[in-house]
Scaffold this motif. Structure first.
Motif, PDB file in Angstrom:
ATOM      1  N   TYR A  35      53.962 -30.562  79.046  1.00 46.83           N
ATOM      2  CA  TYR A  35      55.254 -30.529  78.355  1.00 46.83           C
ATOM      3  C   TYR A  35      54.989 -30.212  76.897  1.00 46.83           C
ATOM      4  O   TYR A  35      53.847 -30.330  76.419  1.00 46.83           O
TER       5      TYR A  35
ATOM      6  N   HIS B  68      52.196 -31.666  74.324  1.00 50.39           N
ATOM      7  CA  HIS B  68      51.319 -32.662  74.953  1.00 50.39           C
ATOM      8  C   HIS B  68      49.866 -32.416  74.558  1.00 50.39           C
ATOM      9  O   HIS B  68      49.352 -31.318  74.729  1.00 50.39           O
TER      10      HIS B  68
ATOM     11  N   ASP C  59      46.863 -36.304  81.603  1.00 55.97           N
ATOM     12  CA  ASP C  59      47.401 -37.538  82.175  1.00 55.97           C
ATOM     13  C   ASP C  59      46.887 -37.736  83.600  1.00 55.97           C
ATOM     14  O   ASP C  59      47.247 -36.989  84.517  1.00 55.97           O
TER      15      ASP C  59
ATOM     16  N   HIS D  70      49.696 -44.241  84.150  1.00 56.68           N
ATOM     17  CA  HIS D  70      48.604 -43.270  84.011  1.00 56.68           C
ATOM     18  C   HIS D  70      47.758 -43.614  82.801  1.00 56.68           C
ATOM     19  O   HIS D  70      48.161 -44.387  81.947  1.00 56.68           O
TER      20      HIS D  70
ATOM     21  N   HIS E 178      46.287 -41.571  79.665  1.00 55.14           N
ATOM     22  CA  HIS E 178      46.309 -40.311  78.912  1.00 55.14           C
ATOM     23  C   HIS E 178      44.987 -40.232  78.167  1.00 55.14           C
ATOM     24  O   HIS E 178      44.630 -41.142  77.436  1.00 55.14           O
TER      25      HIS E 178
END
Ligand SMILES: [Zn+2]
Length: 323
Positions: free
Chosen positions: A61, A64, A68, A167, A169
């Protein structure tokens, strides 16, 4: 490069960080990325407001700055899946004590300035740094100044900070600049995917797939699927409907989801659903209402298949007993 008609060959030892320094990463999550967990989003490699991952597909996205590594649903946080140091180094900073919550516009204020949630930053020397975000509340086990080895436990996967799903990252930086570990030299283009990487063992790129599948007695709420509570373990013969659902990541327009249920008396229902748009996460369900005296008792098998063009991307088979 051409100057005054003469051709010069650039012989400087120019940026190839992976080759130059031997800095290589191992997975930051202790799970099998082909089955128990998956990569939901990559570094945004597109400087425009549109986003694209290093393959020019949609698994990113806008803006980013990391990768992830995701668990299939929120209930998996309770399994205490370990977050691991991707390379040896010294802990530069930690944060813990933030709640594991699903990020939304309503909760944005609470995590402003602390979007990483519970996290760890490791300094690897030579300007290399890794950062691990959204760890489980209370799970961080390292301290600033501590030396860690590659693969050492840092904490558990959670959903703290700005995280819409559970998640870890992983951000990788060199001299403060974001590096995509799948394209460290920034040389990948859509036409030439390339194979440079910062990984010791490069995780296979999955262009979309099934996160989960299950049975229920009605079309489930999407939030129940994300929570891991949508999947019925058994159903009774008078359940109002028999529904099979599949939970998807990285869907693309014209993908086909085939869903089917087979029971003790044969095929109950089967259908193809054609998807119309690219979505980070979505689900599809089909089902049949109960008629007459109810469902035959016995074992029912549900199969969900995600198909892209000629290729089966992902398939899951689940069973349920009606009794
Ligand atoms: Zn992220």
């Amino acid at each position: 490069m051409k100057l005054n008609g003469a051709v010069f060959i650039l012989a400087l030892p120019f940026a190839s960080p992976a080759l130059a320094e031997g800095f290589l990463l191992s997975s930051p999550i202790d799970c099998d990325l082909t089955s128990d967990c998956y990569i939901q989003q990559y570094v945004d490699s597109n400087p425009s407001p549109a986003a694209s991952d290093f393959t020019c597909s949609t698994l990113s996205y806008d803006g980013h700055k990391g990768t992830d590594f995701a668990l299939p649903n929120r209930s998996e946080i309770a399994r205490n899946v370990r977050v691991l140091a991707s390379a040896a180094g010294r802990v530069k900073g930690v944060r813990d004590g933030m709640a594991d919550v699903s990020y939304s516009d309503e909760t944005a204020d609470k995590v402003a300035g602390r979007e990483c949630g519970n996290g760890v930053i490791i300094d690897h020397g030579d300007g290399w740094e890794t950062q691990y975000c959204h760890l489980k509340n209370g799970s961080v086990v390292v301290k600033p100044g501590q030396d860690v080895w590659q693969g050492q436990e840092l904490g558990f996967v959670g959903q703290s900070g700005k995280a819409a799903f559970p998640h870890v990252h992983l951000s990788v930086r060199k001299d403060g600049k974001t590096v995509d570990p799948f394209d460290p030299d920034g040389t990948t283009t859509c036409a030439t995917p390339g194979d440079s990487s910062l990984w010791q063992t490069r995780p296979a790129y999955r262009a979309g797939g099934l996160i989960g599948a299950g049975f229920s007695q009605g079309v489930p709420d999407f939030d129940a699927i994300k929570a891991g509570t949508a999947d019925a373990k058994t159903l009774s013969p008078d359940a109002p409907a028999l529904v099979i659902w599949g939970y998807l990541f990285g869907s693309q327009p014209d993908d086909v989801v085939n869903l089917s249920i087979t029971g003790p008396d044969g095929m109950v229902i089967a259908d193809d659903v054609t998807l119309t748009k690219a979505q980070a996460q979505s689900f599809r369900a089909i089902g049949k209402k109960r008629r007459g005296k109810g469902w035959a008792t016995g074992t029912y098998t549900g199969t969900v298949t995600l198909i892209r063009g000629p290729q089966i991307l992902s398939q899951k088979t689940v069973e349920i007993d009606i009794r």
